[in-house]
Design an enzyme around this catalytic site. Sequence first.
Site, PDB file in Angstrom:
ATOM      1  N   ASP A 189     -11.693   3.319   1.502  1.00  0.00           N
ATOM      2  CA  ASP A 189     -12.814   2.791   0.725  1.00  0.00           C
ATOM      3  C   ASP A 189     -12.442   1.467   0.047  1.00  0.00           C
ATOM      4  OD1 ASP A 189     -15.383   2.817  -0.248  1.00  0.00           O
ATOM      5  OD2 ASP A 189     -14.937   4.143  -1.941  1.00  0.00           O
ATOM      6  N   HIS A 230     -14.762  -5.620   5.816  1.00  0.00           N
ATOM      7  CA  HIS A 230     -14.628  -4.627   6.898  1.00  0.00           C
ATOM      8  C   HIS A 230     -13.660  -5.124   7.971  1.00  0.00           C
ATOM      9  CE1 HIS A 230     -17.543  -2.216   4.992  1.00  0.00           C
ATOM     10  NE2 HIS A 230     -18.597  -2.959   5.279  1.00  0.00           N
ATOM     11  N   LEU A 256       2.036  10.214  17.647  1.00  0.00           N
ATOM     12  CA  LEU A 256       1.136  10.148  16.479  1.00  0.00           C
ATOM     13  C   LEU A 256      -0.264  10.553  16.934  1.00  0.00           C
ATOM     14  CD1 LEU A 256       0.602   9.187  13.488  1.00  0.00           C
ATOM     15  CD2 LEU A 256      -0.065   6.999  14.470  1.00  0.00           C
TER      16      LEU A 256
HETATM   17  C1  IPE Z   1     -16.932   7.037   2.270  1.00  0.00           C
HETATM   18  O1  IPE Z   1     -17.077   5.822   1.612  1.00  0.00           O
HETATM   19  C2  IPE Z   1     -17.082   6.843   3.748  1.00  0.00           C
HETATM   20  C3  IPE Z   1     -16.072   6.025   4.403  1.00  0.00           C
HETATM   21  C4  IPE Z   1     -15.002   5.526   3.850  1.00  0.00           C
HETATM   22  C5  IPE Z   1     -16.299   5.778   5.795  1.00  0.00           C
HETATM   23  P1  IPE Z   1     -18.465   5.389   0.967  1.00  0.00           P
HETATM   24  O2  IPE Z   1     -18.219   4.099   0.293  1.00  0.00           O
HETATM   25  O3  IPE Z   1     -19.542   5.415   1.988  1.00  0.00           O
HETATM   26  O4  IPE Z   1     -18.730   6.558  -0.068  1.00  0.00           O
HETATM   27  P2  IPE Z   1     -19.648   6.613  -1.358  1.00  0.00           P
HETATM   28  O5  IPE Z   1     -21.012   6.164  -0.916  1.00  0.00           O
HETATM   29  O6  IPE Z   1     -19.058   5.648  -2.347  1.00  0.00           O
HETATM   30  O7  IPE Z   1     -19.567   8.014  -1.808  1.00  0.00           O
HETATM   31  C1  IPE Z   2     -15.327   1.385   3.121  1.00  0.00           C
HETATM   32  O1  IPE Z   2     -15.610   0.312   2.302  1.00  0.00           O
HETATM   33  C2  IPE Z   2     -15.869   1.206   4.512  1.00  0.00           C
HETATM   34  C3  IPE Z   2     -17.009   2.059   4.836  1.00  0.00           C
HETATM   35  C4  IPE Z   2     -17.537   2.961   4.057  1.00  0.00           C
HETATM   36  C5  IPE Z   2     -17.588   1.914   6.150  1.00  0.00           C
HETATM   37  P1  IPE Z   2     -16.999   0.143   1.564  1.00  0.00           P
HETATM   38  O2  IPE Z   2     -17.898  -0.663   2.431  1.00  0.00           O
HETATM   39  O3  IPE Z   2     -17.549   1.445   1.136  1.00  0.00           O
HETATM   40  O4  IPE Z   2     -16.573  -0.726   0.313  1.00  0.00           O
HETATM   41  P2  IPE Z   2     -17.121  -0.586  -1.161  1.00  0.00           P
HETATM   42  O5  IPE Z   2     -16.956   0.830  -1.563  1.00  0.00           O
HETATM   43  O6  IPE Z   2     -18.539  -1.016  -1.125  1.00  0.00           O
HETATM   44  O7  IPE Z   2     -16.260  -1.524  -1.943  1.00  0.00           O
HETATM   45 MG    MG Z   3     -17.428   2.547  -0.576  1.00  0.00          MG
END
Ligand code: IPE
Ligand code: IPE
Ligand code: MG
Length: 235
Positions: A12, A29, A123
């Site tokens: 995240d 990303h 792995l």
């Molecule tokens: C969880 O992250 C999903 C992934 C890392 C793929 P999100 O950023 O989508 O989760 P929430 O919305 O903060 O719970």
């Molecule tokens: C995690 O990073 C990637 C996915 C959930 C696909 P985020 O896109 O959720 O990044 P934040 O949480 O908005 O910083």
């Molecule tokens: Mg997120």
Amino acid sequence: MSVPKHIAIIMDGNGRWAKKRGLPRNAGHTAGAKNVEKICLAAKKLGIKYLTLYAFSTENWMRPEAEVKALMKLLSGYLDKCVQTAHENKMHLRVIGDISRLDPKFQEQILEAERISSVYDDLHLTIAINYGSRDEILRAMRKVGTAIRDKELTPEEITEETFQQYLDTKDLPDPDLLIRTSGEQRLSNYLLWQLAYSEFYFTDVAWPEFDEEELKKALNVFENRDRRYGGIKEE
Ligand code: IPE
Ligand code: IPE
Ligand code: MG
């Protein structure tokens, strides 16, 4: 040092990482996808056998269409590259989640990558795409229901062990350690069944910056945890 056999990671913070640098979310990303390769190599080096990464949740479809598109493109590009690194690193690649909602070409690419890499055992890298734990459990329930209807299974035969065989993770041991980067302390619908007895490690470090040193910090914390599984500690 007792190294966890299986680490699950909620990757995240890509968006916040980008925003902090005045970049668009998608740049975060891209940086996040690059980091996956690094962490795979670091994990292998540290003796971790199973790594399961949350890449796209069933809830992530709620994001703007352009971001979803960019994420799918990145994932597909990553998978392409991953097949090469799978050979180099003897990596068995799996995808969990409901892939039927993905582009048909992407689905084929996933199945092919899984097939090609299935001979490797150094792995085990599992990527969760269109994965939601509740969705996984419901899909498993439907399969169980069908098996009972077709007289392949009786209700009495549904034990934890048999039920597990209907989950996407049927070939994986339960994670010993869950890591979530970037500060949030929630599961966001990740591996609810499988994480029943896992240790949790939360860090404020954003995913694009979570490197080998950060992984080692998590392993150190894990090593000092007192895992009891409901029993008491032997004196
Ligand atoms: C969880 O992250 C999903 C992934 C890392 C793929 P999100 O950023 O989508 O989760 P929430 O919305 O903060 O719970
Ligand atoms: C995690 O990073 C990637 C996915 C959930 C696909 P985020 O896109 O959720 O990044 P934040 O949480 O908005 O910083
Ligand atoms: Mg997120």
